[in-house]
Design a protein around this motif. Structure first.
Motif, PDB file in Angstrom:
ATOM      1  N   HIS A 155       0.823  -1.206   0.000  1.00  0.00           N
ATOM      2  CA  HIS A 155       0.000   0.000   0.000  1.00  0.00           C
ATOM      3  C   HIS A 155       0.859   1.259   0.000  1.00  0.00           C
ATOM      4  N   ALA A 156       1.970   1.219   0.751  1.00  0.00           N
ATOM      5  CA  ALA A 156       2.875   2.378   0.764  1.00  0.00           C
ATOM      6  C   ALA A 156       3.471   2.612  -0.613  1.00  0.00           C
ATOM      7  N   ALA A 157       3.856   1.515  -1.302  1.00  0.00           N
ATOM      8  CA  ALA A 157       4.411   1.648  -2.651  1.00  0.00           C
ATOM      9  C   ALA A 157       3.375   2.201  -3.619  1.00  0.00           C
ATOM     10  N   MET A 158       2.122   1.730  -3.496  1.00  0.00           N
ATOM     11  CA  MET A 158       1.058   2.235  -4.371  1.00  0.00           C
ATOM     12  C   MET A 158       0.806   3.709  -4.108  1.00  0.00           C
ATOM     13  N   SER A 159       0.798   4.108  -2.826  1.00  0.00           N
ATOM     14  CA  SER A 159       0.588   5.521  -2.501  1.00  0.00           C
ATOM     15  C   SER A 159       1.717   6.384  -3.043  1.00  0.00           C
ATOM     16  N   ALA A 160       2.956   5.882  -2.924  1.00  0.00           N
ATOM     17  CA  ALA A 160       4.102   6.626  -3.455  1.00  0.00           C
ATOM     18  C   ALA A 160       4.018   6.736  -4.968  1.00  0.00           C
ATOM     19  N   ALA A 161       3.587   5.647  -5.622  1.00  0.00           N
ATOM     20  CA  ALA A 161       3.464   5.676  -7.083  1.00  0.00           C
ATOM     21  C   ALA A 161       2.392   6.662  -7.522  1.00  0.00           C
ATOM     22  N   ARG A 162       1.259   6.672  -6.801  1.00  0.00           N
ATOM     23  CA  ARG A 162       0.198   7.630  -7.142  1.00  0.00           C
ATOM     24  C   ARG A 162       0.671   9.057  -6.936  1.00  0.00           C
ATOM     25  N   ALA A 163       1.400   9.299  -5.832  1.00  0.00           N
ATOM     26  CA  ALA A 163       1.905  10.650  -5.572  1.00  0.00           C
ATOM     27  C   ALA A 163       2.893  11.075  -6.658  1.00  0.00           C
TER      28      ALA A 163
END
Length: 278
Positions: free
Chosen positions: A132-140
């Motif tokens: 989830h952290a990686a997905m949030s970073a990718a979205r950001a």
């Protein structure tokens, strides 16, 4: 004390085996890793059970309150970016112990329980918090790229304000041959065909000065829209690519008002007059 000094690499080969085998096991249970949380592992006595850890991490150290009963060790599957597996085989049923495994990425806490059933258990660690952290970073990062792109596009002059399309060009029929040339009185635009990827041989732009010498133009290349934006309205632009032994050159001349012949026909779908390329 290093409990796993007997670690080895397991290479998968086409052989006939009977389960349980850590190299060919089917994973029955997924365990979620949350930092500091404990997972329960159940394994029958005298059967080998395994836990697949995160690919790429390396075992550092480990502890269990009952080394003799659990016989823990680590193996690695694969030669490139190997997958680590924690393997253990309890010798007695009805035993309970705690186990701590330290790797280069995580600290795992397990509560291990031995039973008297006859089916080995195989576990796979999942890392939802990291995913989830990686997905949030990718979205950001994607939002940041979109914002930067909008700023960049807003900063690039818009050729829709062109009011002069009277240009004549001559040169080789190459991929980077401009399809349209125009100016708005402040900038000159050379529109190229839309590329799926930017060509490696994009030309350098020069202007022809009053001394009839080529001078490096002050320009930018807008890769998003496949166009050159040249400062000013030079009368001659020369596009050059290649080396001296294999140079390609294209010259584009602005047709000054006193030298204009009847205006050329507009390109389909455009309301301004366009110069045609030779």
């Amino acid at each position: 004390m290093n409990l796993f000094a007997r670690a080895f690499t397991c290479t998968v080969v086409a052989v006939s085996v009977l389960l349980p085998n850590p190299c060919f096991a089917r994973w029955h249970t997924v365990l979620e890793y949350h930092q500091g949380a404990e997972n329960t592992i159940v394994c029958p006595a005298n059967f080998e059970c395994s836990v697949a850890l995160q690919r790429g991490e390396q075992y550092s150290d480990g502890y269990t309150s009952d080394v003799g009963n659990w016989d823990p060790r680590v193996i690695y599957v694969g030669d490139h970016d190997p997958q680590p597996y924690l393997i253990f085989q309890p010798s007695q049923s009805g035993k309970h112990a705690n186990m701590v495994i330290a790797t280069t990425k995580h600290a795992y806490y397990f509560s291990v329980v031995s039973t008297n059933d006859h089916e080995p258990h195989y576990y796979w660690m999942d890392f939802p918090d990291e995913r989830h952290a990686a997905m949030s970073a990718a979205r950001a990062a994607h939002r940041s790229q979109e914002t930067n792109h909008l700023r960049a596009v807003a900063a690039v002059p818009d050729p829709s304000y062109c009011n002069d399309y009277h240009y004549m060009g001559g040169g080789p029929d190459v991929q980077w041959r401009p399809t349209t040339v125009c100016n708005d009185g402040r900038h000159t635009y050379l529109m190229l065909q839309n590329f799926h990827t930017t060509p490696n041989d994009l030309p350098i732009l020069y202007t022809l000065g009053s001394d009839n010498q080529e001078h490096l133009a002050n320009y930018t290349y807008d890769a998003v829209n496949a166009r050159y934006v040249v400062d000013g309205v030079p009368n001659t632009i020369v596009l050059v690519t290649g080396t001296s032994g294999k140079k390609l050159t294209m010259r584009i001349d602005r047709q000054l008002p006193n030298a204009l012949t009847p205006a050329p026909s507009p390109m389909p779908g455009h309301h301004h007059h366009h110069g045609k390329s030779a």
